[in-house]
Motif scaffolding. Structure first.
Motif, PDB file in Angstrom:
ATOM      1  N   MET A 503       0.614  -0.944  -0.192  1.00 27.47           N
ATOM      2  CA  MET A 503      -0.354  -0.083   0.091  1.00 27.47           C
ATOM      3  C   MET A 503       1.167   1.097  -0.005  1.00 27.47           C
ATOM      4  O   MET A 503       1.646   1.358   0.793  1.00 27.47           O
ATOM      5  CB  MET A 503      -1.091   0.043   1.105  1.00 27.47           C
ATOM      6  N   ARG A 504       0.433   1.979  -0.892  1.00 27.27           N
ATOM      7  CA  ARG A 504       1.603   3.507  -0.879  1.00 27.27           C
ATOM      8  C   ARG A 504       0.669   4.299  -1.434  1.00 27.27           C
ATOM      9  O   ARG A 504      -0.154   4.603  -1.676  1.00 27.27           O
ATOM     10  CB  ARG A 504       2.324   3.246  -2.148  1.00 27.27           C
ATOM     11  N   ASP A 505       0.756   5.984  -0.310  1.00 28.64           N
ATOM     12  CA  ASP A 505      -0.393   7.183  -0.393  1.00 28.64           C
ATOM     13  C   ASP A 505      -1.790   5.939  -0.445  1.00 28.64           C
ATOM     14  O   ASP A 505      -2.503   6.715  -0.840  1.00 28.64           O
ATOM     15  CB  ASP A 505       0.474   7.886  -1.765  1.00 28.64           C
ATOM     16  N   GLY A 506      -2.218   5.284   0.401  1.00 29.59           N
ATOM     17  CA  GLY A 506      -4.066   5.301   0.731  1.00 29.59           C
ATOM     18  C   GLY A 506      -3.795   4.095  -0.540  1.00 29.59           C
ATOM     19  O   GLY A 506      -4.957   3.687  -0.372  1.00 29.59           O
ATOM     20  N   ARG A 507      -2.596   3.577  -1.655  1.00 28.14           N
ATOM     21  CA  ARG A 507      -3.293   2.450  -2.326  1.00 28.14           C
ATOM     22  C   ARG A 507      -2.525   1.442  -2.793  1.00 28.14           C
ATOM     23  O   ARG A 507      -1.883   1.400  -2.560  1.00 28.14           O
ATOM     24  CB  ARG A 507      -3.226   3.498  -4.457  1.00 28.14           C
ATOM     25  N   ARG A 508      -3.257   0.344  -3.541  1.00 26.27           N
ATOM     26  CA  ARG A 508      -2.600  -1.265  -3.164  1.00 26.27           C
ATOM     27  C   ARG A 508      -1.821  -1.385  -4.923  1.00 26.27           C
ATOM     28  O   ARG A 508      -1.914   0.102  -5.422  1.00 26.27           O
ATOM     29  CB  ARG A 508      -4.457  -1.960  -3.309  1.00 26.27           C
ATOM     30  N   THR A 509      -0.820  -1.173  -4.952  1.00 25.21           N
ATOM     31  CA  THR A 509      -0.019  -1.748  -5.814  1.00 25.21           C
ATOM     32  C   THR A 509      -0.339  -2.822  -6.155  1.00 25.21           C
ATOM     33  O   THR A 509      -1.140  -3.361  -5.828  1.00 25.21           O
ATOM     34  CB  THR A 509       2.067  -1.489  -5.283  1.00 25.21           C
ATOM     35  N   ASP A 510       0.616  -3.289  -7.060  1.00 25.57           N
ATOM     36  CA  ASP A 510       0.974  -3.930  -7.708  1.00 25.57           C
ATOM     37  C   ASP A 510       1.589  -5.433  -7.721  1.00 25.57           C
ATOM     38  O   ASP A 510       2.004  -6.596  -7.711  1.00 25.57           O
ATOM     39  CB  ASP A 510       0.465  -3.814  -9.230  1.00 25.57           C
ATOM     40  N   VAL A 511       2.078  -4.829  -6.085  1.00 28.16           N
ATOM     41  CA  VAL A 511       3.303  -5.812  -5.462  1.00 28.16           C
ATOM     42  C   VAL A 511       2.686  -7.299  -4.437  1.00 28.16           C
ATOM     43  O   VAL A 511       1.820  -6.669  -4.314  1.00 28.16           O
ATOM     44  CB  VAL A 511       3.834  -5.681  -4.482  1.00 28.16           C
ATOM     45  N   LEU A 512       3.499  -8.356  -5.168  1.00 33.59           N
ATOM     46  CA  LEU A 512       3.028  -9.652  -4.281  1.00 33.59           C
ATOM     47  C   LEU A 512       3.964 -10.320  -3.774  1.00 33.59           C
ATOM     48  O   LEU A 512       4.216 -11.075  -4.185  1.00 33.59           O
ATOM     49  CB  LEU A 512       2.169 -10.355  -5.765  1.00 33.59           C
ATOM     50  N   ALA A 513       4.149  -9.559  -2.624  1.00 30.81           N
ATOM     51  CA  ALA A 513       5.578  -9.797  -1.644  1.00 30.81           C
ATOM     52  C   ALA A 513       4.624 -11.018  -0.517  1.00 30.81           C
ATOM     53  O   ALA A 513       6.120 -11.532   0.110  1.00 30.81           O
ATOM     54  CB  ALA A 513       6.064  -8.454  -0.723  1.00 30.81           C
ATOM     55  N   GLY A 514       3.962 -11.248  -0.522  1.00 25.37           N
ATOM     56  CA  GLY A 514       3.580 -12.233   0.849  1.00 25.37           C
ATOM     57  C   GLY A 514       4.227 -13.516  -0.237  1.00 25.37           C
ATOM     58  O   GLY A 514       4.464 -14.444  -1.268  1.00 25.37           O
ATOM     59  N   ARG A 515       4.544 -14.804   1.220  1.00 20.91           N
ATOM     60  CA  ARG A 515       4.840 -15.804   0.966  1.00 20.91           C
ATOM     61  C   ARG A 515       4.564 -16.529   2.294  1.00 20.91           C
ATOM     62  O   ARG A 515       3.982 -16.047   3.097  1.00 20.91           O
ATOM     63  CB  ARG A 515       6.563 -16.289   0.465  1.00 20.91           C
ATOM     64  N   SER A 516       4.713 -17.702   2.071  1.00 16.82           N
ATOM     65  CA  SER A 516       4.492 -18.503   2.834  1.00 16.82           C
ATOM     66  C   SER A 516       5.300 -18.738   3.827  1.00 16.82           C
ATOM     67  O   SER A 516       6.323 -18.424   3.960  1.00 16.82           O
ATOM     68  CB  SER A 516       3.933 -20.737   2.580  1.00 16.82           C
ATOM     69  N   VAL A 517       4.380 -18.230   5.391  1.00 19.27           N
ATOM     70  CA  VAL A 517       5.258 -18.838   6.317  1.00 19.27           C
ATOM     71  C   VAL A 517       5.730 -19.416   7.668  1.00 19.27           C
ATOM     72  O   VAL A 517       4.266 -20.303   7.846  1.00 19.27           O
ATOM     73  CB  VAL A 517       5.290 -17.567   7.697  1.00 19.27           C
ATOM     74  N   ARG A 518       6.729 -20.599   7.082  1.00 17.68           N
ATOM     75  CA  ARG A 518       6.847 -22.238   7.987  1.00 17.68           C
ATOM     76  C   ARG A 518       6.897 -22.027   9.141  1.00 17.68           C
ATOM     77  O   ARG A 518       8.291 -21.161   9.412  1.00 17.68           O
ATOM     78  CB  ARG A 518       7.547 -22.990   6.968  1.00 17.68           C
ATOM     79  N   ARG A 519       6.753 -23.415  10.069  1.00 21.91           N
ATOM     80  CA  ARG A 519       7.600 -23.568  10.961  1.00 21.91           C
ATOM     81  C   ARG A 519       9.042 -23.868  10.898  1.00 21.91           C
ATOM     82  O   ARG A 519       9.305 -24.183   9.896  1.00 21.91           O
ATOM     83  CB  ARG A 519       7.021 -24.666  11.320  1.00 21.91           C
ATOM     84  N   ALA A 520       9.371 -23.219  12.231  1.00 16.06           N
ATOM     85  CA  ALA A 520      10.960 -23.427  12.042  1.00 16.06           C
ATOM     86  C   ALA A 520      11.288 -25.325  12.239  1.00 16.06           C
ATOM     87  O   ALA A 520      10.953 -26.136  12.842  1.00 16.06           O
ATOM     88  CB  ALA A 520      11.505 -22.994  12.796  1.00 16.06           C
ATOM     89  N   GLY A 521      12.515 -25.494  11.082  1.00 19.44           N
ATOM     90  CA  GLY A 521      12.864 -26.684  11.119  1.00 19.44           C
ATOM     91  C   GLY A 521      11.780 -27.879  10.333  1.00 19.44           C
ATOM     92  O   GLY A 521      12.288 -28.907  10.205  1.00 19.44           O
ATOM     93  N   SER A 522      11.027 -27.360   9.630  1.00 23.56           N
ATOM     94  CA  SER A 522      10.041 -27.988   8.547  1.00 23.56           C
ATOM     95  C   SER A 522      11.213 -28.030   7.292  1.00 23.56           C
ATOM     96  O   SER A 522      11.739 -27.716   7.375  1.00 23.56           O
ATOM     97  CB  SER A 522       9.059 -27.323   7.860  1.00 23.56           C
ATOM     98  N   ARG A 523      10.588 -29.400   6.579  1.00 27.13           N
ATOM     99  CA  ARG A 523      11.376 -29.871   5.602  1.00 27.13           C
ATOM    100  C   ARG A 523      10.765 -28.434   4.148  1.00 27.13           C
ATOM    101  O   ARG A 523      11.951 -28.991   3.615  1.00 27.13           O
ATOM    102  CB  ARG A 523      10.496 -30.793   5.002  1.00 27.13           C
ATOM    103  N   ALA A 524      10.708 -27.386   4.189  1.00 27.93           N
ATOM    104  CA  ALA A 524      10.559 -25.927   3.620  1.00 27.93           C
ATOM    105  C   ALA A 524      11.599 -25.662   3.694  1.00 27.93           C
ATOM    106  O   ALA A 524      12.401 -25.097   2.752  1.00 27.93           O
ATOM    107  CB  ALA A 524       9.748 -25.197   3.665  1.00 27.93           C
ATOM    108  N   GLY A 525      12.651 -25.648   4.810  1.00 33.35           N
ATOM    109  CA  GLY A 525      14.073 -25.125   5.071  1.00 33.35           C
ATOM    110  C   GLY A 525      13.919 -24.059   5.716  1.00 33.35           C
ATOM    111  O   GLY A 525      13.832 -22.961   5.566  1.00 33.35           O
TER     112      GLY A 525
END
Length: 535
Positions: A503-525
């Protein structure tokens, strides 16, 4: 450096006093915090933040965006609130792990929460596969709880019976696999089928698996009404017995039988904490609840899955039994309280021909039955059964975190889906003074990050991830209301995830910065898999 936020009032999430500073960001992390008087920081870009508070991004500890993140790339309902991380897989029901038959039934059962998933490629079958899909890029970060009801459907089906030893072994294996693939814990919906059919002994077996993997258990417990205190006590005893960390979902005390009784719940909590139980909770800052109309049915009426439920509703004699259970006995789906139809407001339907019912109150069982059948169980409701003194008392507790429980589907959703976090900051901090600003930010940032085991999130500190919110403490407010629930909030101009503006100046940008947040020690690394910066 990439960015300097200049002249902000920093409320860092740790609960300490606010201070002014320039904050430099590079490579998705906070690299320097410089208070007034030192050399001026420089960067390729600058945000002038005088008059604004800089805080960590808000963590929604109870979200229902499991499909919305995939179908709505903008996801403004959460991004505009300053939410940078959501916890999905709630209430024991979500779409992973799942095979073809279970997935088909879930799409019907959860249509009131998420729609039927039309347009979604349900190509995953495992928790890891679902998290991989999120890693392709979504609006905000997301963690996931293994849904116990879905696991039971996979191993046992929708029958109301004890699991066999073989079925219990399969459930343990499915929970372990989900945790190893990155889930942060286990959820239950103990007023929803089929998860509500699990005994305390069965839940204990699964919680021991969660404890062994360092996750936490998040139950929607067996009652928020007539048996609320007993239901909370059951979960606290389970946590003490199994050694599993416990996070109480949308911890409320609802219905007339519980008016003013939050202190009794908090006394239970304090006693458990004093005895060494690891327990936290979340709540939303509103009095009505939100669920599906079908969820209020007695559990026996929902045994066998959605098609079996619809068959019972079509049969006049069985439908009369359901009515009696609701209105005279107080069904377990309605938390043991006899139904007051005036408390039920229709908030969404899946059948377009029924759109005229949205916003109306139900006037009795005949109308409810017709709606359940005509909408194939897809109706969502607002349930006006909360108590404002209870809401305020619970949010003051030192283990409290924020969770929207926001259902985004439906023509007239609960305003908490669009307004929870600015409503905390505007109404309960600025207007009512229930919490100080520093306390409230800690509830929404550092405390949930600690529960999720994320050592580099939830605080404005050097080396931490640059998931940040800039808001005006004098104007921040929920725009969403019961009459206009999809209005974006005011007073939150900038939101960053991984150092990038969503969000910039109250408007949604086109950025898709979200990812999965995984438990420490999971096989995902590792704790989190969003290290790469995707254009």
């Amino acid at each position: 450096m990439d960015l300097v936020v200049r002249g902000a009032t920093v409320v860092d999430g740790g609960g300490g006093a606010r201070y002014r500073a320039d904050v430099a960001i590079d490579g998705g992390r906070i690299v320097e915090i410089r208070r007034p008087g030192g050399p001026r920081l420089s960067a390729r870009a600058t945000v002038h933040a005088e008059g604004l508070v800089l805080s960590p991004g808000f963590v929604d500890m109870h979200a229902h965006s499991d499909l919305a993140l995939l179908t709505d790339p903008a996801h403004e309902a959460k991004a505009a609130q300053g939410v940078t991380l959501e916890v999905l897989g709630q209430d024991g029901l979500s779409y992973a792990p799942a095979d073809e038959p279970v997935l088909a039934a879930l799409r019907t059962q959860l249509a009131g929460w998420n729609g039927d998933g039309s347009g979604v490629d349900f190509g995953w079958r495992s928790v890891g596969g679902y998290l991989d899909r999120l890693d392709a890029g979504v609006a905000v970060n997301a963690a996931y709880l293994v849904p116990q009801g879905t696991v039971r459907a996979m191993a046992v089906g929708w029958e109301d019976r004890p699991a066999t030893e073989g079925e219990l072994a399969r459930m343990r294996r499915l929970v372990a696999e989900g945790l190893e693939q990155g889930a942060v814990g286990l959820s239950s919906g103990l007023t929803y089928t089929p998860g509500m059919y699990a005994s305390d002994a069965e839940l204990s077996e699964l919680c021991r698996v969660v404890a062994a993997h360092g996750g936490y258990y998040c139950p929607h417990h067996r009652s928020y009404g007539a048996g609320a205190l007993e239901a909370y006590a059951e979960m606290l005893a389970l946590a003490a017995r199994t050694g599993c960390a416990l996070h109480l979902a949308h911890a409320t005390m609802n219905f007339g039988v519980n008016r003013g009784r939050a202190p009794e719940l908090l006394a239970l909590l304090d006693a458990a904490l004093a005895a060494g139980t690891d327990v936290t909770l979340d709540s939303y800052p509103y009095t009505p609840g939100c669920t599906t109309l079908a969820a209020l049915l007695p559990s026996w009426a929902a045994a066998g899955g959605p098609e079996a439920t619809l068959a019972r509703l079509r049969d006049d004699a069985t439908a009369e039994r359901i009515r009696h259970a609701l209105e005279a006995e107080g069904s377990d789906g309605n938390h043991g309280v006899p139904m007051d139809w005036a408390t039920i407001e229709v908030s969404g339907v899946t059948e377009p021909a029924l759109a005229g019912r949205v916003g109306t109150r139900l006037d009795g069982w005949p109308a409810a039955r017709a709606l359940l059948l005509g909408d194939r169980l897809g109706t969502t409701i607002l349930h006006h059964v909360g108590d404002e003194p209870n809401v305020r008392a619970i949010m003051r507790h030192p283990t409290h975190t924020g969770g929207s429980d926001g259902i985004l589907h439906g023509a007239k959703p609960h305003p908490r889906a669009y307004g929870t976090f600015p409503h905390y900051l505007g109404h309960y901090v600025r207007e009512l003074g229930v919490l100080t600003l520093e306390e409230c930010v800690a509830h929404l940032t550092a405390r949930p990050a600690a529960r999720l085991g994320l050592p580099d999130r939830g605080l404005v500190r050097e080396g931490h991830r640059a998931d940040l919110v800039l808001f005006d403490p004098e104007t921040v407010a929920a725009g969403a209301s019961y009459d206009h629930p999809r209005v974006l909030p005011a007073g939150i101009p900038h939101v960053l995830i991984d150092g990038r503006f969503v969000m910039r100046d109250g408007r949604r940008t086109d950025v898709l910065a979200g990812r999965s947040v995984r438990r420490a020690g999971s096989r995902a690394g590792g704790v989190v898999k969003n290290t790469e910066r995707v254009p």
